[in-house]
Design a protein around this motif. Structure first.
Motif, PDB file in Angstrom:
ATOM      1  N   ARG A  74       0.889  -1.168   0.000  1.00 15.51           N
ATOM      2  CA  ARG A  74       0.000   0.000   0.000  1.00 15.51           C
ATOM      3  C   ARG A  74       0.927   1.218   0.000  1.00 15.51           C
ATOM      4  O   ARG A  74       1.780   1.369   0.878  1.00 15.51           O
ATOM      5  N   TYR A 108      -1.499  -1.335  -8.819  1.00 19.62           N
ATOM      6  CA  TYR A 108      -2.937  -1.405  -9.060  1.00 19.62           C
ATOM      7  C   TYR A 108      -3.327  -0.257  -9.983  1.00 19.62           C
ATOM      8  O   TYR A 108      -2.656   0.785 -10.015  1.00 19.62           O
ATOM      9  N   ALA A 109      -4.397  -0.407 -10.707  1.00 16.20           N
ATOM     10  CA  ALA A 109      -4.837   0.610 -11.662  1.00 16.20           C
ATOM     11  C   ALA A 109      -5.075   1.962 -10.994  1.00 16.20           C
ATOM     12  O   ALA A 109      -4.836   3.006 -11.606  1.00 16.20           O
ATOM     13  N   ASP A 110      -5.498   1.954  -9.734  1.00 19.94           N
ATOM     14  CA  ASP A 110      -5.755   3.225  -9.049  1.00 19.94           C
ATOM     15  C   ASP A 110      -4.505   3.794  -8.360  1.00 19.94           C
ATOM     16  O   ASP A 110      -4.569   4.822  -7.689  1.00 19.94           O
ATOM     17  N   GLN A 111      -3.366   3.125  -8.538  1.00 21.68           N
ATOM     18  CA  GLN A 111      -2.070   3.589  -8.021  1.00 21.68           C
ATOM     19  C   GLN A 111      -2.001   3.688  -6.497  1.00 21.68           C
ATOM     20  O   GLN A 111      -1.155   4.391  -5.958  1.00 21.68           O
ATOM     21  N   THR A 112      -2.861   2.940  -5.792  1.00 24.33           N
ATOM     22  CA  THR A 112      -2.828   2.958  -4.324  1.00 24.33           C
ATOM     23  C   THR A 112      -1.884   1.914  -3.743  1.00 24.33           C
ATOM     24  O   THR A 112      -1.597   1.939  -2.546  1.00 24.33           O
TER      25      THR A 112
END
Length: 92
Positions: free
Chosen positions: A9, A42-46
């Motif tokens: 994360r 992850y696609a959302d860059q989180t």
């Protein structure tokens, strides 16, 4: 050898972008050595998912200790688990 799935994360997006080139070079070397089977954000860059092929968890932790992201303090470990895939990861 054992497979380990690591979920990260991201905690410092700006700091992460500063060290990302060095991090990706490090991952490339691990991949070429056969230690890293798959990796990506992850696609959302989180966060990110990484799959390692190593002797044990201690080796994963050693790999993480040497990752440029670690001294930059841009992530936390969300999950680190030994993984037993039903369908094996195919080499690229």
């Amino acid at each position: 050898m054992a497979l380990f799935a690591l979920q990260l994360r991201f905690t410092d997006p700006d700091g992460r972008m500063q060290v990302r080139p060095a991090h990706r070079e490090y991952l490339t070397r691990l991949h070429q050595a056969g230690k890293l089977l798959a990796a990506g954000p992850y696609a959302d860059q989180t966060g990110a998912l990484l799959i390692y092929d190593v002797a044990d968890e201690a080796e994963v932790r050693e790999i993480l200790a040497n990752d440029p992201y670690t001294p930059a303090d841009v992530y936390e470990i969300a999950s680190l688990q030994e993984w037993q895939p039903l369908f094996p990861v195919q080499p690229a």
